[in-house]
Design a protein around this motif. Structure first.
Motif, PDB file in Angstrom:
ATOM      1  N   LEU A  46      29.223   6.463  11.649  1.00  0.00           N
ATOM      2  CA  LEU A  46      28.241   5.264  11.354  1.00  0.00           C
ATOM      3  C   LEU A  46      28.436   4.129  12.106  1.00  0.00           C
ATOM      4  CD1 LEU A  46      27.616   5.748   7.843  1.00  0.00           C
ATOM      5  CD2 LEU A  46      26.020   6.434   9.382  1.00  0.00           C
ATOM      6  N   ARG A  48      28.478   2.878  15.138  1.00  0.00           N
ATOM      7  CA  ARG A  48      27.651   2.229  16.176  1.00  0.00           C
ATOM      8  C   ARG A  48      26.152   1.892  15.689  1.00  0.00           C
ATOM      9  NH1 ARG A  48      24.269   5.761  19.027  1.00  0.00           N
ATOM     10  NH2 ARG A  48      24.424   8.029  18.218  1.00  0.00           N
ATOM     11  N   TYR A  49      26.020   2.164  14.443  1.00  0.00           N
ATOM     12  CA  TYR A  49      24.757   1.937  13.763  1.00  0.00           C
ATOM     13  C   TYR A  49      24.669   0.394  13.260  1.00  0.00           C
ATOM     14  CZ  TYR A  49      23.511   6.642  15.001  1.00  0.00           C
ATOM     15  OH  TYR A  49      23.136   7.864  15.664  1.00  0.00           O
ATOM     16  N   VAL A  53      21.854   0.372   8.189  1.00  0.00           N
ATOM     17  CA  VAL A  53      21.744   1.823   8.190  1.00  0.00           C
ATOM     18  C   VAL A  53      23.183   2.532   7.564  1.00  0.00           C
ATOM     19  CG1 VAL A  53      21.725   3.935   9.726  1.00  0.00           C
ATOM     20  CG2 VAL A  53      20.351   1.869  10.165  1.00  0.00           C
ATOM     21  N   GLN A  54      24.254   1.772   7.803  1.00  0.00           N
ATOM     22  CA  GLN A  54      25.660   2.553   7.436  1.00  0.00           C
ATOM     23  C   GLN A  54      25.466   2.134   5.912  1.00  0.00           C
ATOM     24  OE1 GLN A  54      29.166   0.686   9.303  1.00  0.00           O
ATOM     25  NE2 GLN A  54      28.093   0.176  11.196  1.00  0.00           N
ATOM     26  N   ASN A  84      16.522   7.846   9.210  1.00  0.00           N
ATOM     27  CA  ASN A  84      17.220   6.959  10.128  1.00  0.00           C
ATOM     28  C   ASN A  84      17.677   7.899  11.361  1.00  0.00           C
ATOM     29  OD1 ASN A  84      17.617   4.403   9.300  1.00  0.00           O
ATOM     30  ND2 ASN A  84      18.305   5.655   7.282  1.00  0.00           N
ATOM     31  N   SER A 252      13.368   4.124   5.786  1.00  0.00           N
ATOM     32  CA  SER A 252      14.392   3.921   6.891  1.00  0.00           C
ATOM     33  C   SER A 252      14.991   2.553   7.017  1.00  0.00           C
ATOM     34  CB  SER A 252      13.834   3.983   8.215  1.00  0.00           C
ATOM     35  OG  SER A 252      14.483   4.026   9.421  1.00  0.00           O
ATOM     36  N   THR A 254      16.055   1.752  10.049  1.00  0.00           N
ATOM     37  CA  THR A 254      16.197   1.397  11.411  1.00  0.00           C
ATOM     38  C   THR A 254      15.025   0.921  12.078  1.00  0.00           C
ATOM     39  OG1 THR A 254      17.575   3.676  11.325  1.00  0.00           O
ATOM     40  CG2 THR A 254      16.368   2.874  13.738  1.00  0.00           C
TER      41      THR A 254
END
Length: 585
Positions: A46, A48-49, A53-54, A84, A252, A254
């Motif tokens: 996770l 790079r998110y 989101v993480q 996501n 979501s 994202t």
């Protein structure tokens, strides 16, 4: 051994047995929980998110590991992954949720949707079939099954599933298209059209329905209907209006996923749903310029904009610029907002900055040209318009509709008194985009002012022929014809305008006026009363209604309507003269 001693030993034995069984049960449950926990996928990478989101996935993963036997917990992790775009992890979690919560139709439905959108049709059929076994009233599952079977050319199964959907919802547009396609494969085009007609009437934004209906009408020789539905057959409305899928993606974190779903909702005309997705996107991704721009554009869109929403839109677009000053798309949208709010100088400054930094930004050139045309700097306006039109179509900021550009050039020449050049550019606008209704209205006005009213009518007729479902164009044509005293033709166009725009007071008022001029005051009264029911503050409807009542000798009613027209618009001179004439006699 006494009876009392024997009884005591038996009690101790029973207690021991109970403890042993309880221990075995607890041990089995522990081993079962451990086994289920082991079947969960490893936590996704996770780093790079975005943080939202993480956090969402980590929380859902912790809940599922704490209760791996809970359908809600494991299914919740599946939804978090799916919403996501972690599809492989979502797939594993959905399968585990189906094991621990075997009676729920939700998990196989979501998994069937996931497999179907990923092109795994056989797997999608398996899970969607399980869904309808558990929930036979899931209309969208039936429709999705029908679509997949159709793609596999399994006509009988496609027809069975799509018809099952239509038993639950007789105008389900996706199911209707599947049924129509199967009927078309079997050569029964009349039945295909009969199935589709109520579907597209109930869902007028569903482009594939219009396209399929156009094919049916072509086979049946109904050319006019074919053309009308071909022009309505855009690519909007490809996604189902599905509350379960909406609920999934609303979870979501994202921004891009939420913005995409907002755009789908907006394409269906579902503004509240669209705003809900965008507000969620802002909540989870406040520092993404695309989210700020999408929300700003939405709040400034014609069906949403108010002074309050425009102010908020300006704030979001300003933040979008701050997040990424190099992206000219956000700056262009910001300039549009400034112009809409009356800050023309601020808008001009933004567009001038855009063309300095991005000379191939066509809409910025067109916007600057429009400002110069308003200022009557026609030569400068033409230069800017031509720069916009000259930008190659394969560049990121090319002109989406060159027809609009040629239309603006034509208007500029017209204002310069260069009729021939204006006509040539109107013709280019029509050639480039025959669906651009404004060009016909303005071109016809030019011909009328040049003393060629019949040529103007011919231009209108061509526009209506190419845009038969454009109510505004038909209304303009009807008004143009009645000014030429061509009342029967005007009535035909206004009848069509009222069918297309049933709640438009202007169209209904114009039709009532034409009926009155044709000697039908009773018909006029019905139309004018309908216009007033649509808009009780439209003074022209009261004025013409007063004249219709006067034509029937109903003086009191006529006076009352003239008075109402003047109450709404005190400067309406014809109504004042009519009232004075009525009172003097």
């Amino acid at each position: 051994m006494t009876k009392k001693q024997s009884s005591g030993k038996l009690g101790l034995w029973l207690l021991g047995a109970v403890v042993l069984v309880a221990g075995l049960i607890l041990g089995f449950r522990y081993l079962s929980q451990a086994s289920l926990r082991a079947d969960l996928p490893p936590l996704a990478e996770l780093q790079r998110y975005p943080r939202a989101v993480q956090e969402q996935i980590r929380q859902a993963d912790a809940a599922a590991r704490a209760k791996p036997g809970s359908g809600d917990a494991v299914g919740g992790l599946a939804v978090a992954y799916h919403a996501n775009s972690f599809h492989e992890q979502a797939r594993i979690c959905y399968q585990l949720a189906m094991r621990v919560d075997a009676k729920s139709p939700l998990w196989p439905y979501y998994l069937g949707y996931l497999e179907g959108t990923g092109g795994q049709n056989e797997r999608a059929i398996t899970f969607l079939t399980r869904t309808v076994e558990l929930d036979p009233r899931n209309v969208h599952a039936w429709a999705r099954l029908g679509e997949i079977y159709f793609r596999r050319q399994a006509w009988d199964e496609a027809l069975r599933c799509a018809r099952s959907a239509m038993e639950l919802d007789p105008t389900h547009p996706h199911a209707g298209v599947v049924v129509a396609r199967v009927l078309a494969e079997r050569g029964d085009w009349a039945a295909a059209a009969k199935i589709l007609e109520p579907c597209v009437a109930a869902h007028p934004l569903y482009g594939p329905g219009h396209r399929m209906l156009a094919l049916a009408y072509a086979e049946l020789g109904r050319t006019a209907d074919q053309i009308r539905h071909e022009e309505l057959g855009s690519d909007v409305g490809l996604q189902m209006e599905d509350p379960l899928i909406e609920d999934l993606f609303m979870k979501s974190s994202t921004g891009s996923v939420l913005v995409t779903n907002a755009q789908i909702a907006q394409s269906w005309g579902q503004m509240q749903r669209a705003e809900k997705f965008l507000r969620r996107a802002l909540q989870v991704a406040p520092n993404e310029k695309d989210v700020r721009m999408a929300l700003g554009r939405f709040l400034a869109s014609p069906n949403v904009a108010t002074p309050t929403t425009l102010k908020e839109a300006k704030e979001h677009l300003a933040m979008g610029i701050q997040l990424d000053p190099s992206y000219m798309g956000t700056r262009h949208e910001y300039a549009i907002i400034l112009q809409t709010m009356g800050d023309t100088a601020g808008a001009a400054a933004e567009w001038e900055r855009i063309v300095r930094e991005e000379p191939l930004h066509a809409m910025a050139w067109m916007s600057l040209g429009q400002l110069e045309m308003v200022r009557k700097n026609y030569a400068k306006a033409l230069d800017f318009f031509r720069r916009g039109l000259a930008i190659p179509p394969d560049t990121p900021f090319s002109l989406g509709d060159p027809g609009m550009g040629y239309h603006r050039v034509a208007l500029t020449y017209w204002r310069m008194g260069k009729t021939r050049e204006a006509e040539a550019n109107f013709a280019l606008s029509e050639e480039t985009n025959p669906r651009f209704a404004d060009l016909y209205i303005d071109w016809a006005r030019l011909e009328s002012e040049a003393g060629r009213p019949d040529q103007g009518a011919a231009i209108y007729a061509r526009g209506v022929n190419r845009n038969p479902d454009n109510g505004i164009l038909r209304l303009a044509f009807g008004n143009y014809l009645q000014q030429l005293n061509r009342f029967p033709e005007a009535r035909e166009q206004l009848d069509a305008a009222c069918r297309i725009l049933p709640a438009d007071a202007r169209a209904r008022t114009a039709l009532g006026y034409v009926k009155l001029k044709m000697g039908d005051p009773d018909g006029a009264i019905l139309d004018l009363e309908s216009a007033i029911a649509s808009d009780r503050n439209f003074p022209l409807a009261y004025f013409h209604l007063g004249n219709a009542h006067l034509a029937k000798g109903m003086r009191e009613e006529a006076a009352r309507n003239f008075e109402m027209a003047l109450r709404i618009q005190p400067g309406l001179a014809p109504a004042r003269r009519a009232l004075e004439a009525l009172r003097s006699n």
